[in-house]
Structures are given as C-alpha cells and as structure tokens.
Design an enzyme around this catalytic site. Structure first.
Site: not given
Ligand code: NAD
Length: 252
Positions: A140, A153
C-alpha cells in the site's frame, strides 16, 4: 499472452484488485487458482471460464498454515506447477492503538502479513521445481506513509515491503523474484470503515484531490496491469522493488 504456460495463485480474488488481477492473468494465458475466504470467488472463476480461460476456486483463510499448504497442494494437483504467486488478500481494521482490540491487531497481522510468509514458505519450493517464479505482494502507499486511525494496517503494510525485500535477497540466485505494489485509494469498499473514522465516506471523497493528486479513485484494473507486468518476464530485472501506484499521494 505474457503468462502463457504459467500457473498463478491470486489470493483475495473474489472481488476488487484480486478479481481484476486473476482475470487479467487468465487473459494473458495463465492457469489461475482464485483463492479467497468468500465463496463468491467462484464468480471470478465463472467469468474467467466463460471467456475461455482456465481457473479454479479454492476457499481458505490465508492466515491458517494448514489451509495455505492445502492451497499449494491443490494448485499442484490441478495444474502440476506454480510460477506466480500474487499475495493480495487483506483486511482493513482501523483504529488507534488504544482503539484496536488485541484481536483486531492479531487479525490484521495474520491476514495481511503472516499469510505472505505462509504462501511463500510453502509456494517457493514449487517455484524452485518449476525453475523460477514471480511473487507479487500487494502492499500500500501505507507501506511508506502512515495515516491517522490506521495503526495495525500501516504496520502490516510496512512489514510487507520489508518481507518482499528479504525474500528477494534470499531467492535472487534461484530465479525467484519478489516485488511489491503500493496502491493509493481505490473505491472498492475496502476503506469504508477507515473513512467512517475520518468523517464519513462522502467527506473523504469530496477531499480526494487534496490527498490523491490525480483527483479520482484508482481502478482495480490499473493495479492488475502492474501485477501482470511484475508477474511476467517483462520485469525480469526487477526484484525487491516497490511499484508505487498512488496517484501522487506520497509525492507530496
Ligand atoms: N482499496 C484500496 O484503497 C487499497 C489501497 C492500497 C492497498 N490496497 C490493498 O489491495 C489489496 C486488495 O484490496 P481491495 O481494495 O481489492 O479490497 P477488497 O476488500 O475488495 O478485496 C479483498 C479480498 O480479500 C479477501 N480476504 C480477506 N481476508 C481474507 C482471508 N483471511 N483469507 C482469504 N481471503 C481474504 C476478501 O474476501 C476480498 O475478496 C489489499 O491487500 C489492500 O490492502 C487497497
């Protein structure tokens, strides 16, 4: 047909980036195992087969070692080899360290990061037998840049980038490459719970251009194109790399 003769596993391929990637791989000639915790992965397989492609569905939780071993065994039984492993499945359980329960922390680490250790641990021996392979891990923009209310996350996504580099170093001499894609914001629904903590989805989307300079959500197909490049021999000089596809988010 950039993946002619290759066998690929794509995790988290019931929807979103994973489904687009599985379909793209199949269009380029790969035999694809669509792996997901949701039964709707069968829809991805149906779509691939209706277009003349070759795919099978395997239901699993990627954080469970025995299920991952079964996935690799299933792939070898069906197709006889493994060349491409696209580790895409993830969860997004937002919160500060105080707001997250320990279960949310563990679930995030196990699904997002430990799963990649498991698929590589049990998949790499099969790639070796095949004479080489390509591992494509979906990280990401949060592999580089943190955001509010996203502690577990971002920690998992930072870990994915370093795990990718470590695997790249360990297996470079065996023609097994590992690279990471680092996407920005997509409108797949994956971010909805995080958006709720940031003032609501409408509020986030109305300010999208402020944090993602291209001013729109990235489409799953745009990430699938990069996955195809990294999976194919066109990226043969690349290993241990991160391809940032974040619409300018981290350029600011
Ligand atoms: N959507 C975004 O804005 C964005 C941004 C950056 C990175 N990513 C990354 O892209 C990847 C895919 O995201 P998406 O937007 O397509 O999300 P998505 O929610 O549409 O798809 C995720 C898929 O993973 C599957 N999955 C979840 N837990 C699983 C488990 N334990 N075992 C097996 N399958 C499981 C889900 O069932 C789902 O099909 C993720 O790694 C995510 O972190 C997404």
């Amino acid at each position: 047909m950039r993946l002619e003769g290759k066998t690929a596993i794509v995790t988290g391929a019931a929807q979103g980036i994973g489904a687009s990637t599985a379909k793209r791989f199949a269009r380029e000639g790969a035999k694809v195992v669509v792996a997901d915790i949701m039964d709707s992965g069968i829809d991805t397989v149906s779509e691939i087969c209706s277009l003349g492609g070759d795919a099978h569905f395997f239901r699993l939780d990627v954080s469970h070692s025995e299920q991952v071993q079964d996935l690799i065994n299933y792939t070898i039984e069906k197709y006889g080899s493994l060349h491409v492993l696209c580790n895409n499945a993830a969860v997004n359980l937002p919160g500060t360290v105080e707001g997250l329960t320990e279960e949310m922390w563990d679930r995030t680490m196990n699904v997002n990061l430990k799963s990649m250790y498991l698929t590589c641990k049990y998949g790499i021996p099969e790639m070796r037998k095949a004479g080489g392979g390509s591992i494509v891990n979906v990280g990401s923009a949060n592999s580089f840049v943190a955001e509010k209310f996203l502690s577990a996350y971002v920690a998992s996504k930072g870990g994915i980038l370093m795990l990718t580099k470590a695997i790249a170093l360990d297996y470079a001499k065996e023609n097994i490459r590992a690279n990471c894609i680092c996407p920005g914001w997509l409108s797949t629904g994956f971010n909805d719970a995080h958006a709720a903590l940031l003032g609501g989805l409408d509020h986030v989307l109305s300010g999208l251009a402020d944090f993602q300079p291209i001013g729109r959500a990235i489409e799953p197909e745009e990430i699938a194109s990069i996955a195809l490049f990294l999976a194919s021999d066109e990226s043969s000089a690349m290993t241990g790399s991160a391809v940032v596809a974040d619409g300018g988010f981290s350029a600011q």
